[in-house]
Design a protein around this motif. Structure first.
Motif, PDB file in Angstrom:
ATOM      1  N   LYS A   1       0.802  -1.213   0.000  1.00  0.00           N
ATOM      2  CA  LYS A   1       0.000   0.000   0.000  1.00  0.00           C
ATOM      3  C   LYS A   1       0.844   1.276   0.000  1.00  0.00           C
ATOM      4  O   LYS A   1       0.338   2.367  -0.165  1.00  0.00           O
ATOM      5  N   SER A   2       2.139   1.142   0.214  1.00  0.00           N
ATOM      6  CA  SER A   2       2.986   2.324   0.360  1.00  0.00           C
ATOM      7  C   SER A   2       3.538   2.754  -0.993  1.00  0.00           C
ATOM      8  O   SER A   2       4.739   2.783  -1.205  1.00  0.00           O
ATOM      9  N   HIS A   3       2.635   3.091  -1.937  1.00  0.00           N
ATOM     10  CA  HIS A   3       3.078   3.433  -3.284  1.00  0.00           C
ATOM     11  C   HIS A   3       3.869   4.735  -3.315  1.00  0.00           C
ATOM     12  O   HIS A   3       4.847   4.856  -4.042  1.00  0.00           O
ATOM     13  N   SER A   4       3.402   5.740  -2.566  1.00  0.00           N
ATOM     14  CA  SER A   4       3.995   7.074  -2.698  1.00  0.00           C
ATOM     15  C   SER A   4       5.147   7.320  -1.738  1.00  0.00           C
ATOM     16  O   SER A   4       5.749   8.396  -1.772  1.00  0.00           O
ATOM     17  N   SER A   5       5.476   6.369  -0.884  1.00  0.00           N
ATOM     18  CA  SER A   5       6.520   6.615   0.106  1.00  0.00           C
ATOM     19  C   SER A   5       7.886   6.779  -0.536  1.00  0.00           C
ATOM     20  O   SER A   5       8.757   7.451   0.032  1.00  0.00           O
ATOM     21  N   ILE A   6       8.100   6.207  -1.716  1.00  0.00           N
ATOM     22  CA  ILE A   6       9.404   6.319  -2.354  1.00  0.00           C
ATOM     23  C   ILE A   6       9.692   7.767  -2.738  1.00  0.00           C
ATOM     24  O   ILE A   6      10.823   8.245  -2.630  1.00  0.00           O
ATOM     25  N   TYR A   7       8.664   8.519  -3.151  1.00  0.00           N
ATOM     26  CA  TYR A   7       8.865   9.939  -3.486  1.00  0.00           C
ATOM     27  C   TYR A   7       9.122  10.764  -2.229  1.00  0.00           C
ATOM     28  O   TYR A   7       9.918  11.719  -2.262  1.00  0.00           O
ATOM     29  N   LEU A   8       8.473  10.407  -1.143  1.00  0.00           N
ATOM     30  CA  LEU A   8       8.740  11.109   0.119  1.00  0.00           C
ATOM     31  C   LEU A   8      10.150  10.828   0.620  1.00  0.00           C
ATOM     32  O   LEU A   8      10.785  11.679   1.254  1.00  0.00           O
ATOM     33  N   THR A   9      10.631   9.618   0.338  1.00  0.00           N
ATOM     34  CA  THR A   9      12.023   9.308   0.697  1.00  0.00           C
ATOM     35  C   THR A   9      12.981  10.212  -0.057  1.00  0.00           C
ATOM     36  O   THR A   9      13.922  10.780   0.515  1.00  0.00           O
ATOM     37  N   LEU A  10      12.752  10.364  -1.363  1.00  0.00           N
ATOM     38  CA  LEU A  10      13.598  11.257  -2.159  1.00  0.00           C
ATOM     39  C   LEU A  10      13.457  12.702  -1.690  1.00  0.00           C
ATOM     40  O   LEU A  10      14.455  13.452  -1.637  1.00  0.00           O
ATOM     41  N   LEU A  11      12.251  13.101  -1.325  1.00  0.00           N
ATOM     42  CA  LEU A  11      12.028  14.463  -0.852  1.00  0.00           C
ATOM     43  C   LEU A  11      12.824  14.734   0.423  1.00  0.00           C
ATOM     44  O   LEU A  11      13.439  15.800   0.580  1.00  0.00           O
ATOM     45  N   GLN A  12      12.850  13.772   1.320  1.00  0.00           N
ATOM     46  CA  GLN A  12      13.611  13.978   2.562  1.00  0.00           C
ATOM     47  C   GLN A  12      15.117  14.000   2.297  1.00  0.00           C
ATOM     48  O   GLN A  12      15.861  14.715   2.972  1.00  0.00           O
TER      49      GLN A  12
END
Length: 646
Positions: free
Chosen positions: A420-431
């Motif tokens: 379910k964590s589809h968008s977490s990869i973009y948040l990882t890059l954002l951080q």
């Protein structure tokens, strides 16, 4: 010759008139002057016709041991005489070959039933021919067949009928190998010689000759007189029938054409069902330079037909070549991380596209201060997404590669509903953009820990890897923006803690603002706003971020939120209307009236209902006792369970 055919004269008598025609050593030809037949005069049998006699008088017998004399005799022999001999032998051939084949069949049958067949000398010479297996030449019919076919082949070659000679060798024949081989070599009839070897199961000799002819055809100064051009694909065509019977011979001679005809050779291995592991092992031992070519062609032609071990070996070969290239440039202090050779491009493509290799073993072979792109791909295969993105951002300094990496991860996870964590990869890059000090801290040590960790295969998506220690802290509910409620991630509770008492994100954003890659972060939000949880992204941005810089992100997000709100409002009203309709139907059904009279009967037990408790079926007319209805339902349940047990 017509008289010879009609008189049933033995072929050995006729062949004695042709000194240039050789016959097997086991056959003794009579002298021409001793020909005798009861039905014809001796002069007629010895000559056949006046025209033939005139031609043959011009030729005199010579000793066959001398090559020069034999060549001179062949030149003197008239074409018409040889053509007459061919016609005579062809008319005789059918009956003689039929008898020889019958003898061979009888022998096979007797051997099958265990009978000792002693009519022939078991120690006699044997030869192998197409469709006949082992042939003892001391048998009468087959000895005559050997004399006939050997003489016929020579006559065809001497008269220039090469195609007819090849056709003779393609069918069942009894040609003497030694004699025919000698004359075919002498007359440069190499195509017929190949058929001779083939029909005698001498495949190795045939393939050696064919390879020699191919090389001669390529040469500008050939040493052999070739009547036709021989190409490498002829070797492949010859090898196809041998795949099932002699795969090692196929592998040995396929190496000769793998370089010039790689696609056809790989297709030969596939169509012949030769195991890929066997082919790879043979190449590794005898042609290591072609091993990678074979494996990549195998992968291109049949992606599912190559095992994980072979995929891993192909990647290892690429990596070894790249490491040699890196060592050479490093020794000269000329290494450039942005330089690419064809082999390095193949390595990167293989690392991204296939999954059968062992990333842990490859990662250990990489140098510590180079080949960061390869390292990032391998870390991604091990689900170490934060470390992989850090390499793209802080080592390679190519945000485009980091964004492409996030897209690949997002799309792959999108095809797996349980993730379910589809968008977490973009948040990882954002951080990583907004808190570079934390992501680069002890970077190499963290990579070494990943390589040595026994649980590297466990999925670690988004920030759950680096912030797991803070996941136990209390989380607070946040407002969702733009219908992003479906993208709320349980693992991102740690991201919120970055705004809490620990203050890592704020610390990286405000304490060292010069290192924050704010432009890259805003560009990421503008390009992938629909894949990112808006509330989580806003929490990660620095407090001093200007609103106008966030318009590419907030504008479409707010529009999508408003549109979703309107759509959900319409859906809500439609469902309310549907609910009212259902309630109205329920009310109408409850208004139904059932009259019970003294004559009302139970449809199941056929007794009057009277004052008993009753039930009504949905049609409103069928009445039953409630007890009868309950018993009938229990009976149906029991029968259903019994049928399932059966």
């Amino acid at each position: 010759m017509e008289q010879f055919v009609a008189s049933q004269v033995d072929i050995t008598y006729v062949l004695s008139l042709y000194p240039s025609i050789l016959v097997p050593k086991s056959v003794l030809l009579p002298e021409p002057e001793k020909l005798v037949d009861a039905g014809l005069d001796a002069s007629d049998l010895s000559r056949g016709s006046s025209a033939m006699s005139d031609d043959m008088e011009a030729s005199s017998p010579v000793h066959l041991e001398s090559d020069e004399t034999s060549a001179l005799e062949s030149k003197k022999m008239s074409h018409n005489t040889l053509m007459a001999l061919i016609k005579f032998l062809q008319k005789k051939r059918f009956s003689i070959i039929e008898k020889a084949a019958a003898e061979g069949t009888d022998e096979v049958v007797l051997d099958a039933v265990g009978t000792n067949f002693r009519s022939y000398d078991s120690k006699g010479p044997k030869k192998f021919n197409k469709g006949r297996g082992t042939v003892p030449l001391s048998s009468g019919a087959r000895e005559r067949a050997a004399v006939l076919d050997t003489a016929l082949l020579q006559a065809l070659v001497l008269t220039g009928q090469s195609s007819a000679a090849r056709e003779l060798l393609k069918v069942l024949n009894y040609c003497d190998l030694k004699i025919c081989e000698e004359i075919l070599q002498k007359m440069n009839q190499y195509a017929a010689l190949l058929e001779l070897y083939k029909c005698n199961n001498m495949h190795r000799e045939a393939l050696k000759l064919l390879h020699q002819l191919v090389e001669e055809s390529k040469s500008d100064h050939p040493q052999l007189e070739l009547a036709q051009k021989f190409t490498p694909d002829m070797i492949i065509e010859y090898l196809k029938p041998l795949c099932a019977t002699d795969p090692m011979l196929v592998l040995e001679f396929s190496m000769l054409v793998l370089g010039s005809c790689p696609t056809l050779t790989i297709d030969l291995f596939l169509s012949g069902n030769i195991p890929a592991d066997l082919v790879n092992s043979y190449l590794k031992q005898h042609a290591p330079s072609m091993q990678a070519t074979y494996l990549e062609l195998m992968l291109a032609m049949n992606e599912n037909g190559i095992s994980g071990n072979l995929q891993n070996e192909m990647v290892q070969i690429y990596l070894s070549e790249v490491l040699e290239w890196y060592a050479e440039l490093s020794s000269q202090q000329q290494w450039d991380e942005t330089a690419y050779t064809p082999t390095r491009r193949k390595l990167l493509t293989a690392l991204e596209s296939i999954s059968g290799y062992n990333p842990d073993g490859l990662l250990k072979r990489l140098p510590l201060d180079a080949l960061y792109e390869e390292r990032a791909i391998l870390l991604g295969k091990m689900n170490q997404h934060e470390l992989a993105l850090s390499l793209y951002v802080h080592k390679l300094h190519v945000p485009e590669l980091a964004l492409s990496y996030c897209d690949r991860v997002y799309e792959s996870q999108n095809h797996q509903p349980y993730l379910k964590s589809h968008s977490s990869i973009y948040l990882t890059l954002l951080q990583i953009y907004l808190n570079p000090r934390r992501t680069t801290r002890d970077f190499q040590k963290r990579i070494n820990n990943v390589v040595s960790s026994p649980s590297i295969g466990l999925p670690k998506v988004g920030l759950a890897t680096s912030l797991k220690g803070r996941a136990a802290r209390s989380t607070r509910k946040i407002a969702e923006i733009g219908g992003a409620e479906d993208d709320v991630l349980s693992n991102l509770s740690s991201v919120e803690s970055g705004k809490s008492s620990d203050g890592d994100v704020d610390e990286g954003s405000t304490g060292d603002a010069s290192n924050i890659m704010l432009d890259e972060a805003l560009d990421l939000l503008g390009k992938r706003w629909e894949r990112i949880n808006g509330a989580q992204a806003l929490k990660l941005l620095p407090k001093e971020t200007k609103l106008k810089n966030m318009l590419p992100f907030l504008g479409p997000l707010v529009r999508k939120s408003s549109e979703a709100y309107r759509n959900f409002s319409v859906i809500k009203r439609l469902r309310q209307s549907e609910n009212l309709q259902v309630k109205d139907e329920l009310y109408e059904h409850r208004k139904a009236v059932v009259k019970i009279s003294n004559d009302s009967m139970c449809s199941l037990c056929k007794k009057k209902i009277g004052a008993s408790v009753f039930a009504v079926y949905p049609n409103g007319k069928t009445l039953v006792h409630f007890v009868c209805f309950r018993d009938s339902q229990s009976m149906k349940t029991f029968r259903g369970s019994q049928s399932r047990k059966r």
